[in-house]
Design a protein around this motif. Structure first.
Motif, PDB file in Angstrom:
ATOM      1  N   GLY B  32       0.830  -1.171  -0.021  1.00 56.15           N
ATOM      2  CA  GLY B  32       0.137   0.096   0.138  1.00 56.15           C
ATOM      3  C   GLY B  32       0.815   1.070  -0.109  1.00 56.15           C
ATOM      4  N   ALA B  33       2.003   1.150  -0.650  1.00 58.00           N
ATOM      5  CA  ALA B  33       2.999   2.399  -0.706  1.00 58.00           C
ATOM      6  C   ALA B  33       2.785   2.912  -2.069  1.00 58.00           C
ATOM      7  CB  ALA B  33       4.422   1.967  -0.434  1.00 58.00           C
ATOM      8  N   ARG B  34       2.933   4.213  -2.153  1.00 58.61           N
ATOM      9  CA  ARG B  34       2.691   4.800  -3.283  1.00 58.61           C
ATOM     10  C   ARG B  34       3.936   5.157  -4.124  1.00 58.61           C
ATOM     11  NH1 ARG B  34      -1.018   9.854  -2.169  1.00 58.61           N
ATOM     12  NH2 ARG B  34      -0.532   9.987  -4.163  1.00 58.61           N
ATOM     13  N   LEU B  35       4.143   4.490  -5.288  1.00 56.64           N
ATOM     14  CA  LEU B  35       5.194   4.613  -6.062  1.00 56.64           C
ATOM     15  C   LEU B  35       4.802   5.596  -7.079  1.00 56.64           C
ATOM     16  CD1 LEU B  35       7.994   3.878  -6.719  1.00 56.64           C
ATOM     17  CD2 LEU B  35       7.509   2.035  -8.372  1.00 56.64           C
ATOM     18  N   THR B  36       5.211   6.629  -6.773  1.00 57.43           N
ATOM     19  CA  THR B  36       4.641   8.036  -7.550  1.00 57.43           C
ATOM     20  C   THR B  36       5.560   8.130  -8.942  1.00 57.43           C
ATOM     21  OG1 THR B  36       5.895   9.688  -6.487  1.00 57.43           O
ATOM     22  CG2 THR B  36       3.711   9.132  -5.425  1.00 57.43           C
ATOM     23  N   PRO B  37       5.142   9.008  -9.773  1.00 59.29           N
ATOM     24  CA  PRO B  37       5.894   9.173 -10.917  1.00 59.29           C
ATOM     25  C   PRO B  37       7.061   9.703 -10.655  1.00 59.29           C
ATOM     26  CG  PRO B  37       3.593   9.903 -11.437  1.00 59.29           C
ATOM     27  CD  PRO B  37       3.538   9.592 -10.098  1.00 59.29           C
ATOM     28  N   LEU B  38       7.271  10.812  -9.667  1.00 55.56           N
ATOM     29  CA  LEU B  38       8.513  11.203  -9.460  1.00 55.56           C
ATOM     30  C   LEU B  38       9.462  10.070  -8.625  1.00 55.56           C
ATOM     31  CD1 LEU B  38      10.498  13.679  -8.838  1.00 55.56           C
ATOM     32  CD2 LEU B  38       9.435  13.806  -6.534  1.00 55.56           C
ATOM     33  N   PHE B  81      11.756   7.971   0.623  1.00 54.47           N
ATOM     34  CA  PHE B  81      10.845   6.838   0.438  1.00 54.47           C
ATOM     35  C   PHE B  81      11.456   5.663   0.049  1.00 54.47           C
ATOM     36  CE2 PHE B  81       8.379   4.520  -2.691  1.00 54.47           C
ATOM     37  CZ  PHE B  81       7.078   4.395  -1.930  1.00 54.47           C
ATOM     38  N   LEU B  82      12.534   5.874  -0.979  1.00 55.68           N
ATOM     39  CA  LEU B  82      13.069   4.494  -1.643  1.00 55.68           C
ATOM     40  C   LEU B  82      13.709   3.959  -0.513  1.00 55.68           C
ATOM     41  CD1 LEU B  82      14.091   6.160  -5.066  1.00 55.68           C
ATOM     42  CD2 LEU B  82      12.038   4.567  -4.612  1.00 55.68           C
ATOM     43  N   LEU B  83      14.463   4.735   0.382  1.00 56.43           N
ATOM     44  CA  LEU B  83      15.342   3.893   1.310  1.00 56.43           C
ATOM     45  C   LEU B  83      14.348   3.105   2.225  1.00 56.43           C
ATOM     46  CD1 LEU B  83      17.720   7.030   2.074  1.00 56.43           C
ATOM     47  CD2 LEU B  83      18.226   4.560   1.142  1.00 56.43           C
ATOM     48  N   GLU B  84      13.069   3.730   2.960  1.00 56.19           N
ATOM     49  CA  GLU B  84      12.208   3.070   3.752  1.00 56.19           C
ATOM     50  C   GLU B  84      11.821   1.820   3.148  1.00 56.19           C
ATOM     51  OE1 GLU B  84       9.143   5.971   4.551  1.00 56.19           O
ATOM     52  OE2 GLU B  84      10.501   7.421   5.569  1.00 56.19           O
ATOM     53  N   GLN B  85      11.469   1.792   1.978  1.00 57.90           N
ATOM     54  CA  GLN B  85      10.785   0.874   1.274  1.00 57.90           C
ATOM     55  C   GLN B  85      12.074  -0.193   0.713  1.00 57.90           C
ATOM     56  OE1 GLN B  85       7.577   0.121   0.878  1.00 57.90           O
ATOM     57  NE2 GLN B  85       7.190   2.289   1.907  1.00 57.90           N
ATOM     58  N   GLY B  86      13.155   0.311   1.084  1.00 53.34           N
ATOM     59  CA  GLY B  86      14.343  -0.802   0.874  1.00 53.34           C
ATOM     60  C   GLY B  86      14.622  -1.044  -0.449  1.00 53.34           C
ATOM     61  N   LEU B  87      14.317  -0.052  -1.372  1.00 54.89           N
ATOM     62  CA  LEU B  87      14.346  -0.013  -2.861  1.00 54.89           C
ATOM     63  C   LEU B  87      15.745   0.399  -3.167  1.00 54.89           C
ATOM     64  CD1 LEU B  87      10.857   1.013  -4.066  1.00 54.89           C
ATOM     65  CD2 LEU B  87      11.815  -1.292  -3.878  1.00 54.89           C
ATOM     66  N   VAL B  88      16.378   1.296  -2.276  1.00 51.54           N
ATOM     67  CA  VAL B  88      17.713   1.743  -2.762  1.00 51.54           C
ATOM     68  C   VAL B  88      18.367   1.700  -1.272  1.00 51.54           C
ATOM     69  CG1 VAL B  88      17.091   3.459  -4.440  1.00 51.54           C
ATOM     70  CG2 VAL B  88      17.393   4.204  -2.248  1.00 51.54           C
ATOM     71  N   HIS B  89      19.697   1.763  -1.410  1.00 53.98           N
ATOM     72  CA  HIS B  89      20.668   1.721  -0.412  1.00 53.98           C
ATOM     73  C   HIS B  89      21.473   2.895  -0.397  1.00 53.98           C
ATOM     74  CE1 HIS B  89      19.730  -2.258   1.252  1.00 53.98           C
ATOM     75  NE2 HIS B  89      20.045  -2.814  -0.164  1.00 53.98           N
ATOM     76  N   ARG B  90      21.998   3.476   0.752  1.00 59.80           N
ATOM     77  CA  ARG B  90      22.736   4.566   0.650  1.00 59.80           C
ATOM     78  C   ARG B  90      24.255   4.139   0.942  1.00 59.80           C
ATOM     79  NH1 ARG B  90      23.066  10.270   2.923  1.00 59.80           N
ATOM     80  NH2 ARG B  90      20.747  10.145   3.422  1.00 59.80           N
TER      81      ARG B  90
END
Ligand SMILES: [Zn+2]
Ligand SMILES: [Zn+2]
Ligand SMILES: [Zn+2]
Ligand SMILES: [Zn+2]
Lengths: 168, 168
Positions: B32-38, B81-90
């Motif tokens: 239920g997270a929103r992967l918006t266009p940005l 957002f991407l970090l929270e979702q685990g989609l990217v790492h720093r």
DNA sequence: ACCCATGTGTTACTATATAGCCTCACTATA
DNA sequence: TATAGTGAGGCTATATAGTAACACATGGGT
């Protein structure tokens, strides 16, 4: 056990500081490196605790001590020297610096970082370095340097949930 | 072998990108997270290569694409957002971000970083995580998160000194 | 005396990241 | 339909971290 490895435990920290400074002096003498008053002072400030210290915090403390304005390059140059000599490590995740308890020996930068009290403990585990080397070599990767920053709760800050049996 | 684990080798990178985006969409839907266009666009830009990308470089590329000025908060919020979702790492050592090839599974942030070509490869080694846990537990430390950044030379950039026999 | 290397002071600047406020679009109610 | 709430994102400004470049000082060798 050397005081300097007791970051998470009650210990005589004065001894950490004095032995760190003495060891630093000795190493620099051996290497013909100059541990100038400024560099020594920065090292001492970093060793004031086992909590990594940021460059700007360091700068402010230095300014107070010397009652003069201290600009960033001054402290960064001292830090660069200390890093080169292996007397301090940088903690990238915190943008901060911490004294090395075992300078002189070549080693990696591997730390346990308590997110609650802020204390950093350097770990020197041959098993860990070994595990990293093995993983890297499996990929044909040539390791030059590794940085391990483990975040969590130190023994003082973690919940004591070992026996939560609600005994009346 | 999944393309996305081949960072150091020649591979069909288009496939990395498309599968990363598809997986991201799927995960977000589930949660239920929103992967918006940005956010999607930022993720796609990060996946443009296996070289970690800095926030400001990202900002500039985004500005070019949209032909509008893009301010730091815009890109940092997407990154958060991407970090929270685990989609990217720093990657702290580089102040940069890299796409995660195996999102969804909880895992640590462990990378091999080539200092020559800049490519980052995520490593997912149970042995390594295990070694870290063991070391930490020996100190009574409760691990929450670990960040391993191994710097060196990838198989493409390391000297091929395996057989330097000076054969005429 | 001179030169040279190294360390530090100083100014200005670049790079990285966040705070706070406003608007818009979507949704959930009344 | 009105309307209040929510979350995303645009915007200005600011905070925090790190570097470039030049000036000055010291100390050692010639
Ligand atoms: Zn101590
Ligand atoms: Zn050390
Ligand atoms: Zn790829
Ligand atoms: Zn990952």
């Amino acid at each position: 056990m050397p005081q300097k490895l007791l970051a998470f435990h009650r210990h005589n920290h004065t001894h950490c500081v004095s032995s760190a400074l003495a060891e630093a002096q000795e190493l620099c003498n051996e290497r013909g490196a100059r541990l100038t008053p400024l560099r020594r002072q920065v090292l001492e400030l970093i060793w004031q605790s086992h909590i990594p210290l940021g460059a700007y915090a360091l700068m402010d403390q230095l300014a107070e001590l010397t009652t003069r304005r201290v600009a960033p390059p001054t402290v960064y140059r001292a830090l660069d020297f200390l890093l080169e000599q292996g007397l301090v490590h940088r903690i990238h995740g915190l943008n901060a610096f911490i004294g090395c308890p075992t300078p002189g020996e070549h080693h990696q930068s591997e730390f346990l970082l308590c997110r609650d009290c802020g204390v950093a403990k350097e770990i020197d585990s041959e098993e860990l370095s070994q595990a990293i080397r093995i993983v890297a070599e499996a990929d044909g990767f040539l390791v030059e340097n590794n940085s391990v920053e483990v975040t969590g709760l130190c023994p003082n800050c973690r919940p004591k949930d070992d026996a939560p049996h609600e005994r009346a």
